[in-house]
Scaffold this motif. Structure first.
Motif, PDB file in Angstrom:
ATOM      1  N   THR A   1      78.539  65.346  70.537  1.00 58.01           N
ATOM      2  CA  THR A   1      79.934  65.120  70.929  1.00 58.01           C
ATOM      3  C   THR A   1      80.825  65.099  69.688  1.00 58.01           C
ATOM      4  N   PRO A   2      82.114  65.414  69.844  1.00 60.66           N
ATOM      5  CA  PRO A   2      82.996  65.405  68.670  1.00 60.66           C
ATOM      6  C   PRO A   2      83.299  63.999  68.142  1.00 60.66           C
ATOM      7  N   TRP A   3      83.177  62.993  69.009  1.00 60.50           N
ATOM      8  CA  TRP A   3      83.476  61.609  68.622  1.00 60.50           C
ATOM      9  C   TRP A   3      82.263  60.709  68.784  1.00 60.50           C
ATOM     10  N   ILE A   4      82.143  59.746  67.876  1.00 63.18           N
ATOM     11  CA  ILE A   4      81.256  58.595  68.054  1.00 63.18           C
ATOM     12  C   ILE A   4      82.152  57.373  68.159  1.00 63.18           C
ATOM     13  N   ALA A   5      81.932  56.570  69.204  1.00 62.45           N
ATOM     14  CA  ALA A   5      82.682  55.324  69.367  1.00 62.45           C
ATOM     15  C   ALA A   5      81.730  54.159  69.169  1.00 62.45           C
ATOM     16  N   GLY A   6      81.951  53.401  68.117  1.00 59.96           N
ATOM     17  CA  GLY A   6      81.154  52.201  67.865  1.00 59.96           C
ATOM     18  C   GLY A   6      81.823  51.015  68.530  1.00 59.96           C
ATOM     19  N   ILE A   7      81.178  50.451  69.542  1.00 57.30           N
ATOM     20  CA  ILE A   7      81.771  49.359  70.313  1.00 57.30           C
ATOM     21  C   ILE A   7      80.845  48.155  70.228  1.00 57.30           C
ATOM     22  N   GLY A   8      81.213  47.175  69.432  1.00 61.15           N
ATOM     23  CA  GLY A   8      80.361  46.009  69.258  1.00 61.15           C
ATOM     24  C   GLY A   8      80.790  45.227  68.027  1.00 61.15           C
ATOM     25  N   ALA A   9      79.850  44.486  67.482  1.00 57.87           N
ATOM     26  CA  ALA A   9      80.133  43.657  66.309  1.00 57.87           C
ATOM     27  C   ALA A   9      79.539  44.309  65.054  1.00 57.87           C
TER      28      ALA A   9
ATOM     29  N   TYR B   1      77.073  54.951  60.056  1.00 54.83           N
ATOM     30  CA  TYR B   1      76.012  55.786  59.489  1.00 54.83           C
ATOM     31  C   TYR B   1      75.791  57.033  60.330  1.00 54.83           C
ATOM     32  N   LEU B   2      75.747  56.885  61.648  1.00 58.90           N
ATOM     33  CA  LEU B   2      75.540  58.037  62.521  1.00 58.90           C
ATOM     34  C   LEU B   2      76.687  59.041  62.391  1.00 58.90           C
ATOM     35  N   ALA B   3      77.907  58.542  62.259  1.00 63.16           N
ATOM     36  CA  ALA B   3      79.050  59.438  62.082  1.00 63.16           C
ATOM     37  C   ALA B   3      78.983  60.152  60.737  1.00 63.16           C
ATOM     38  N   LEU B   4      78.561  59.429  59.713  1.00 61.99           N
ATOM     39  CA  LEU B   4      78.424  60.023  58.381  1.00 61.99           C
ATOM     40  C   LEU B   4      77.377  61.130  58.380  1.00 61.99           C
ATOM     41  N   ARG B   5      76.236  60.844  58.979  1.00 57.61           N
ATOM     42  CA  ARG B   5      75.127  61.809  58.978  1.00 57.61           C
ATOM     43  C   ARG B   5      75.379  63.006  59.900  1.00 57.61           C
ATOM     44  N   SER B   6      76.048  62.775  61.029  1.00 55.88           N
ATOM     45  CA  SER B   6      76.284  63.857  61.994  1.00 55.88           C
ATOM     46  C   SER B   6      77.617  64.554  61.762  1.00 55.88           C
ATOM     47  N   ARG B   7      78.436  64.012  60.860  1.00 49.36           N
ATOM     48  CA  ARG B   7      79.746  64.570  60.534  1.00 49.36           C
ATOM     49  C   ARG B   7      80.660  64.623  61.764  1.00 49.36           C
ATOM     50  N   ARG B   8      80.628  63.559  62.537  1.00 46.16           N
ATOM     51  CA  ARG B   8      81.496  63.442  63.711  1.00 46.16           C
ATOM     52  C   ARG B   8      82.666  62.508  63.391  1.00 46.16           C
ATOM     53  N   LYS B   9      83.715  62.636  64.173  1.00 48.11           N
ATOM     54  CA  LYS B   9      84.823  61.694  64.042  1.00 48.11           C
ATOM     55  C   LYS B   9      84.384  60.331  64.568  1.00 48.11           C
ATOM     56  N   LEU B  10      84.953  59.294  63.981  1.00 44.90           N
ATOM     57  CA  LEU B  10      84.494  57.937  64.277  1.00 44.90           C
ATOM     58  C   LEU B  10      85.635  57.058  64.755  1.00 44.90           C
ATOM     59  N   CYS B  11      85.411  56.408  65.893  1.00 43.39           N
ATOM     60  CA  CYS B  11      86.324  55.382  66.384  1.00 43.39           C
ATOM     61  C   CYS B  11      85.559  54.062  66.450  1.00 43.39           C
ATOM     62  N   LEU B  12      86.095  53.035  65.809  1.00 42.39           N
ATOM     63  CA  LEU B  12      85.471  51.717  65.840  1.00 42.39           C
ATOM     64  C   LEU B  12      86.279  50.792  66.746  1.00 42.39           C
ATOM     65  N   ILE B  13      85.588  50.152  67.684  1.00 41.37           N
ATOM     66  CA  ILE B  13      86.223  49.211  68.602  1.00 41.37           C
ATOM     67  C   ILE B  13      85.431  47.909  68.525  1.00 41.37           C
ATOM     68  N   PRO B  14      85.791  47.014  67.613  1.00 45.22           N
ATOM     69  CA  PRO B  14      85.006  45.779  67.463  1.00 45.22           C
ATOM     70  C   PRO B  14      85.141  44.867  68.676  1.00 45.22           C
ATOM     71  N   SER B  15      84.002  44.303  69.100  1.00 49.74           N
ATOM     72  CA  SER B  15      84.002  43.308  70.174  1.00 49.74           C
ATOM     73  C   SER B  15      84.251  41.918  69.616  1.00 49.74           C
ATOM     74  N   ALA B  16      84.161  41.795  68.292  1.00 43.32           N
ATOM     75  CA  ALA B  16      84.473  40.562  67.568  1.00 43.32           C
ATOM     76  C   ALA B  16      84.737  40.947  66.121  1.00 43.32           C
ATOM     77  N   LEU B  17      85.650  40.265  65.477  1.00 47.15           N
ATOM     78  CA  LEU B  17      85.923  40.524  64.061  1.00 47.15           C
ATOM     79  C   LEU B  17      84.978  39.657  63.237  1.00 47.15           C
ATOM     80  N   SER B  18      83.687  39.897  63.435  1.00 50.11           N
ATOM     81  CA  SER B  18      82.658  38.987  62.913  1.00 50.11           C
ATOM     82  C   SER B  18      82.239  39.265  61.481  1.00 50.11           C
ATOM     83  N   THR B  19      82.549  40.450  60.970  1.00 48.38           N
ATOM     84  CA  THR B  19      82.295  40.798  59.565  1.00 48.38           C
ATOM     85  C   THR B  19      83.432  41.710  59.122  1.00 48.38           C
TER      86      THR B  19
END
Length: 353
Positions: free
Chosen positions: A102-110, A119-137
């Protein structure tokens, strides 16, 4: 672990000692530039997570069990590919890369989901959207990727997300203590800044004197304003979000991530290996910060009791008993700390003395 905007996590050797006119002019300019860089992909808005997912159907979702349950209604219509509870070992993640189409990876979590997604976006060269479920780090905001290689902490690269969505409605579905644990990740400067100064004095590592002063003032401001982080959840989430931006912008202006990663983090890394189990990030950082403050003694930025009062006051656990760490385990961590930081090449800290 945090890092300055646009720099690798271990680039503190490039720092110049700032003083006088240079500090008065250069530091504020660099701070503004760093803040602008950090904020560029970030959208803070209620409902933004559901909205973005509704507009992007061709996406690989990397998520955790809890986050998936919270976001599932938004995924019902698109039925995206879901990678649930991703591994944190580099080799295991590498095995997943060929399946991403897919053209996008969406990371949804902490935190761990953020790192795996990056890492998966870096290795697969996909666009990355981050949606944190908590601002834990700090992982939702910085470029660094912290994973494991053969069970040991490993930093395989850096990537800046194309889009980062901080949705307070979504984050409110997780315990607020997780996001307040993220605040503790910034509060780690209470010990990390002292370690940075000790390294300058002992090894000649270059520092930003303006950065030291700014972080010291920021830590005292946080500790003096507990009420700011104990109110209505959406307001607290915004306050923590803004605190992250301020801290990482200061790192950018200081040209180093050292002010928010020191002995407290190194002890945490060792504790996970020694105890052979995972801890809630904010809780273990809080506990190890108290340990490090005691080790720093008269050089400590603040009294341990003041930090403990704040951390417990915002609802974050910070004692060995609360974290189910035995006396024997803690003693093993402390006995092995000096050899650990030398063996792993961690920057100089109170643990080296």
């Amino acid at each position: 672990m945090a890092q300055p905007a646009g720099m690798t996590a271990r680039s503190s050797g490039a720092v110049t000692r700032q003083g006088g006119k240079e500090a008065r002019i250069v530091f504020p300019v660099m701070k503004r530039l760093a803040r602008a860089y950090l904020r560029k992909p970030v959208e803070f808005a209620p409902g933004a997570a559901v909205s973005w997912l509704g507009m992007h159907e061709d996406v690989t979702v990397v998520t955790s069990t809890h986050a998936l349950a919270a976001i599932a209604p938004a995924l019902a219509s698109s039925s995206p590919r879901v990678m649930q509870d991703p591994p944190i070992e580099v080799a295991a993640l590498d095995a997943l890369v060929p399946s991403i189409d897919t053209p996008w990876i969406a990371g949804i979590g902490a935190g761990r989901v953020m790192d795996a997604s990056k890492y998966l976006a870096l290795r697969s060269r996909r666009k990355l959207c981050l949606i944190p479920s908590a601002l834990s780090t700090t992982s939702w905001l910085n470029m660094a990727i912290a994973l494991r290689k053969d069970g040991k902490l490993h930093f395989p690269g850096n990537i800046h997300a194309s889009k980062t969505i901080v949705d307070p409605e979504f984050i409110c579905k997780a315990p607020l203590s997780l996001t307040l644990g993220g605040l503790v990740d910034i509060l780690a400067a209470c010990t990390a800044v002292t370690d940075w100064v000790l390294s300058h004095e002992t090894t000649g590592e270059k520092i930003s004197t303006r950065g030291v002063a700014e972080f010291t003032a920021m830590m005292n401001d946080i500790l003096s304003n507990k009420a700011k982080y104990t109110g209505e959840p959406a307001v607290v989430i915004r306050a923590v979000h803004d605190t992250f931006l301020e801290a990482l912008a200061l790192c950018g202006a200081s040209f180093s991530g050292r002010p928010v990663e020191g002995s407290e983090h190194f002890l945490y890394y060792l504790a996970e290996e020694t105890c052979n189990r995972r801890f809630v990030h904010g809780e273990i950082i809080a506990m190890m910060m108290l340990v490090a403050l005691r080790l720093q003694g008269s050089r400590a930025m603040v009294e341990p009791a003041r930090v403990k009062d704040f951390v417990e006051g915002v609802g974050v656990k910070c004692t060995p008993r609360a974290l189910n760490i035995s006396r024997e385990e803690l003693e093993r961590v402390l006995r092995g700390a000096q050899a650990f930081v030398v063996d792993r090449g961690h920057p100089y800290s109170i643990l080296n003395g």
